[in-house]
Design an enzyme around this catalytic site. Sequence first.
Site, short mmCIF file in Angstrom:
data_model
loop_
_atom_site.label_atom_id
_atom_site.label_comp_id
_atom_site.label_asym_id
_atom_site.label_seq_id
_atom_site.Cartn_x
_atom_site.Cartn_y
_atom_site.Cartn_z
N GLU A 85 -46.14 20.00 -41.58
CA GLU A 85 -46.13 18.88 -40.63
C GLU A 85 -46.09 19.35 -39.19
OE1 GLU A 85 -44.19 18.97 -43.33
OE2 GLU A 85 -44.48 17.12 -44.48
N HIS A 135 -35.28 10.63 -48.50
CA HIS A 135 -36.60 10.01 -48.68
C HIS A 135 -36.59 8.52 -48.35
CE1 HIS A 135 -37.70 13.73 -50.55
NE2 HIS A 135 -38.85 13.29 -51.02
#
Lengths: 357, 336
Positions: free
Chosen positions: B55, B124
């Site tokens: 990322e 998450h």
Amino acid sequence: MLGSIGIKPPPEVPMAANSRLRKLYESTVRIRAVENAQNHLWHEGLIPGEIHTGIGEEGIIAGVLEHLTVDDAIACDHRPTGVFTASGVDPTSLLLEMLGHADGLCGGRGGHMHFLSESDRLISDGIVGSAGPAACGFALSAKTLRPGTIAVAFFGEGAMNQGMLMESLNLAKVWNLPVLFVCKDNGWSITTHSGDLLAGDPATRAKAFGLRTDRVNGSDPTKVSATAKRLIDRVRSKHQPALLHARCRRPDGHFLGDPMIRVFDDPVGQTKEIGGPLPGSVRRGSGSRTAQIGALSGLGIRLGSLGMQRIGANRWDPLLRLRAKVGTEAAIEIERRVSAEIRTNVSDALRIAEVSA
Amino acid sequence: MNSQMGYAQAIERAIDSAMTADPRVLTFGEDVRLLRRNLLVGHGADRVMDAPISESAFLGAAVTAAMSGLRPIVEIMLVDFIAVAFDGILNHAAKNTAFSGGTWDVPLVVRASCGGGYADGGQHEQVLWGLLGGIPGIDVVVPSTPADAAGLMTSAIASKRPVVFLEHKLLSDYWLDYLGGNSRPTVEFDVPVEGANGPVDDPIQPVPIGSAVVRRRGSEVTLISLGVGVHRCSEAAESLAGQGVEATVVDLRSVSPLDTETVIRESANTSRVVVVDEDYLRGGLSGEIAALLAEADVPVSFSRVAVEHTIPYARHLEHDALPNVERILAAVHELR
């Protein structure tokens, strides 16, 4: 043209080679002159913030930029003055930016670590390693919008320990991005000796990602130029990334006023002046300069390595090396002309900013 | 003219239209050639690119790609993962326009799924919109319906500024199937029906970034929320109406810029405010709204329902940790 009809082109005539050498020398001299001007303004207190100088890197910058076109993009690190100067950005606007003036390159909003020029597709950045992803983004748009152009990332060997830079070597390879990664290896990660921190070496790491790599002595501008040309030609034609590893020296330390440099140059005097943990540990050093420097060995490898670098500084000066090849007469002409130019830039900047130095 | 569609489909429709209209629009991120198969088939592999699990690199690259002529929609699969790419958003996307003296645009969309309610644990299920919304230089939008999802994505792609587009996983069936195993008949998630499916105009009506909308109007209490929280508020308002308490429900839709005018007006109307925020309680959006009301001299009794600890895994603990109807009702009843 000659090659296409089967005739071997003649070797380059000395005149053209000389003219190229002189242009390369002029580029390094111009960078040095702007860096010196910037450093002077910093010492005068007119530039308030950090200044990371690029003195010692001129040969790498000039040697790489010699082979770039106006449509190529460059992502710099926190030492961007040389790249912006060699790219043709008006030095007055750079100086005004560092003075924090509204007429500066970025209206005084960016400062020396954040020069940005959209029309030149040039950026710089104060986060170590970020030039890697930034160059990948430039190269991604180049592939579709400006085919045949490339992106260059300038960073140091300290950045080779930054995840995002390692990631960007991989990204550039798997996305076939035309990026030339240029690792300017000055041996220091901020003020810690990189030899203690970097496993393996930059070129071998890049090779492991499948990048074409080359090593060069960064203080020899003609060698940098020749090596960079080979890599850039390949990056441009094959749409594949490459890495150039160029060693250089950093005579002014991490930033201007680097306490290590000050202590090394004047162990007793400076340790009285500066704060932090350094003074107490070296204040005992008195008497001869040798004794003073000897006392610094208590600080470990840092100052010892610094000493080795400072002692050999001239040998590593890219300007002195290139000057010998250009010849004294031509060199003096270039130095006088460029110095006069930059002096004008400085006086213009000071006049516009209404300050004096 | 409009047609009924799912939330994820609405986003895809908006991106598809933008990619058709403008060849500079492209999307990349992890697994996108699987997740965005329709876009891949429609626009080709050069414009729908799988990215390595890096990322930092690909978000950083998206910033300069946007600065040099492309209009990237970069996907950070779950907004929690922005942590490893935070430099790109905080120090580059958000800064470069300002550093350039306001001249160099960064027309970037960072698309990320967010939110909890499907037992994926605290790494998450965060939303992080308060954290992101506090950074000058980026916009943060959080649609709660398919129409807003399509409209805000359309505006985000057209914007010259970096926009973080957060899609809640309970609303986005693509994500819920992909991550939550929603295809199993044996598992049930508390999906708000009106958020997961709804009418979307054709052509898509852009929703201005920074404009809130009043979903329901009542005179006694104002519930301010966004994302799935809006639907929890609507459910709570329904229940309150049964008890004779009429509630206004404000859907912020954008965290940054915040529609301060609507917040102030709707808060002043009832003088009783509950902010329902799926983000962390401290240092975020709910406190920001309190500050806004205080600065505007709006006298209100104020309460907030937010996430106070790391979101736990177990279903019943997760339910208690996230804003739910019971917590909203309790907060309303405790207001002066």
